[in-house]
Design an enzyme around this catalytic site. Structure first.
Site, mmCIF file in Angstrom:
data_model
loop_
_atom_site.group_PDB
_atom_site.id
_atom_site.type_symbol
_atom_site.label_atom_id
_atom_site.label_comp_id
_atom_site.label_asym_id
_atom_site.label_seq_id
_atom_site.Cartn_x
_atom_site.Cartn_y
_atom_site.Cartn_z
ATOM 1 N N SER A 24 55.365 69.134 -56.409
ATOM 2 C CA SER A 24 54.910 70.187 -55.499
ATOM 3 C C SER A 24 54.006 71.145 -56.290
ATOM 4 C CB SER A 24 56.134 70.962 -54.982
ATOM 5 O OG SER A 24 56.759 71.619 -56.076
ATOM 6 N N ASP A 59 52.248 66.830 -53.901
ATOM 7 C CA ASP A 59 53.000 66.965 -52.652
ATOM 8 C C ASP A 59 52.738 68.337 -52.036
ATOM 9 O OD1 ASP A 59 56.577 67.032 -51.876
ATOM 10 O OD2 ASP A 59 54.864 66.293 -50.714
ATOM 11 N N ASP A 105 48.252 69.858 -46.949
ATOM 12 C CA ASP A 105 49.184 70.158 -45.868
ATOM 13 C C ASP A 105 48.695 71.379 -45.095
ATOM 14 O OD1 ASP A 105 52.762 70.960 -45.573
ATOM 15 O OD2 ASP A 105 51.128 70.766 -44.128
ATOM 16 N N GLU A 161 49.257 65.980 -42.936
ATOM 17 C CA GLU A 161 50.449 66.028 -42.080
ATOM 18 C C GLU A 161 50.090 66.533 -40.692
ATOM 19 O OE1 GLU A 161 53.930 67.829 -43.898
ATOM 20 O OE2 GLU A 161 54.494 68.711 -41.974
ATOM 21 N N HIS A 218 62.944 69.420 -44.425
ATOM 22 C CA HIS A 218 63.222 69.412 -45.864
ATOM 23 C C HIS A 218 64.615 69.969 -46.141
ATOM 24 C CE1 HIS A 218 58.672 69.499 -46.226
ATOM 25 N NE2 HIS A 218 59.049 68.382 -46.831
ATOM 26 N N GLY A 219 65.158 69.594 -47.313
ATOM 27 C CA GLY A 219 66.399 70.204 -47.771
ATOM 28 C C GLY A 219 67.639 69.413 -47.397
ATOM 29 N N HIS A 238 58.395 62.639 -44.474
ATOM 30 C CA HIS A 238 58.867 63.780 -45.269
ATOM 31 C C HIS A 238 60.311 64.077 -44.885
ATOM 32 C CE1 HIS A 238 55.194 65.471 -47.253
ATOM 33 N NE2 HIS A 238 54.683 64.505 -46.507
ATOM 34 N N ASN A 254 59.321 60.363 -48.915
ATOM 35 C CA ASN A 254 59.428 61.512 -49.822
ATOM 36 C C ASN A 254 60.892 61.895 -50.051
ATOM 37 O OD1 ASN A 254 56.655 61.448 -49.585
ATOM 38 N ND2 ASN A 254 56.440 63.658 -49.328
ATOM 39 N N ASP A 282 63.349 64.256 -52.523
ATOM 40 C CA ASP A 282 63.490 65.327 -53.513
ATOM 41 C C ASP A 282 64.942 65.803 -53.571
ATOM 42 O OD1 ASP A 282 61.835 68.587 -53.942
ATOM 43 O OD2 ASP A 282 63.050 67.359 -55.273
#
Ligand SMILES: O=C(COP(=O)(O)O)NO
Ligand SMILES: [Ca+2]
Ligand code: NA
Ligand SMILES: [Zn+2]
Length: 311
Positions: free
Chosen positions: A49, A88, A110, A140, A184-185, A214, A257, A259
């Site tokens: 990132s 990213d 993005d 995106e 995310h997360g 993502h 993706n 993470d």
């Protein structure tokens, strides 16, 4: 060898499998990821990132980008598996240009939080610069619900397939990340996990290019258990179940993706090691368990996505 992301994803697109795009911030995660790729004979996309570049370069974008290119290229050029390096969630022109200048294989622009026409305009600018020096580009469409590093979009706005076709034609972007319900997360779904397969199918039919998922971490149960055994509190965490991930690959996702799963694996191992080795203070030792768990999570994911054996 160090290759262009486009080369990796074109092959995946043709043969209907997906390649993991794995976020790193330091040497140890890269070591663990590469070990998994070597073991599974799998192509790998390493991604950072803007925050990772800021972190490694202590605030200087070009210094940070060069750090990652030198480290990843240095390893990749000694390996038999294809490895690429991707920026990213590029949002800041300074970081995107630094990544291109430093030698990244590909960059994501993005601008998904902008209105369609503005996203097209910005993406076209980046495509022009990147393509002039052989760097491929990801963009995106639609919004993920979660906190995207430094931007949180309140509601998740799913991709409009007709817009996706127009977007790809007008921008000539190499790969596209359609928002289909992930975020995310570690807290992706309040209730049951559900993605919009119909939209994904239509975007694939209408664009035909490699597609990116993502927010694709699964939040691995065994990892959560180990981490919580040694003091972590991951209550309420929930990711994308493996079956759903496999379905998205069947429907045309080619870059996945990941993470959060790596971060949780590393901290689970770190907590376990430190708890069991109170006398240890050599970082080459106390990060071993974390690296071992990251390697395991990555190796399993390479099998799941079908890239194992494709190097
Ligand atoms: O989309 C991601 C990672 O998502 P996760 O938080 O699900 O790993 N990076 O761009
Ligand atoms: Ca976004
Ligand atoms: Na990306
Ligand atoms: Zn993302």
């Amino acid at each position: 060898p160090y290759v262009n992301t486009k080369e990796i994803l074109e092959k995946a697109n043709k043969e209907y499998y997906a390649v993991a795009a794995l976020n790193i911030n330091n040497l140890e995660f890269l070591q663990a990821i590469l070990e998994a790729g070597i073991e599974k004979k799998s192509p790998l996309i390493i991604e950072t990132s803007e925050g990772a570049i800021k972190y490694a370069g202590t605030g200087d974008p070009l210094r940070g980008a060069k750090f990652f290119v030198d480290m990843v290229k240095g390893f990749a050029d000694t390996l038999d598996i294809p490895v690429s390096l991707h920026l990213d969630h590029g949002k800041d022109f300074k970081y995107i240009v630094s990544a291109i200048k430093a030698g990244y294989s590909s960059v994501m622009i993005d601008a998904s939080d902008k209105p369609f026409e503005e996203n097209v305009k910005i993406t076209k600018e980046i495509v022009k610069i990147a393509h002039s020096v052989g760097v491929s580009v990801e963009a995106e469409l639609g919004k993920l619900a979660g906190i995207e590093d430094n931007v949180s979009s309140a509601e998740s706005v799913l991709v409009n397939p007709d817009e996706a076709k127009k977007f790809v034609e007008e921008t000539q972007v190499d790969f596209l990340a359609p928002a289909i319900g992930t975020s995310h997360g570690a807290f992706k779904f309040k209730g049951e996990a559900k993605l919009d397969y119909d939209r994904l199918k239509q975007v694939k039919e209408l664009t035909g290019i490699p597609l990116v998922l993502h927010g694709a971490s699964s939040v691995v149960e065994e990892i959560v258990e180990i981490a919580e055994k040694y003091g972590a509190d991951f209550g309420g965490s929930k990711g994308v179940p493996s079956e759903i991930l496999k379905e998205t690959v069947q429907l045309g996702i080619n870059k996945v993706n990941t993470d959060t799963d790596l971060r949780m694996a590393f901290v689970a191992g770190l907590r376990e090691y430190l708890h069991n080795n109170p006398k240890e203070f050599d970082p080459r030792n106390y990060m071993k368990k974390g690296k071992e768990y990251v390697k395991k999570v990555v190796a399993d994911r390479l099998e799941l996505l079908g890239s194992a054996g494709k190097a």
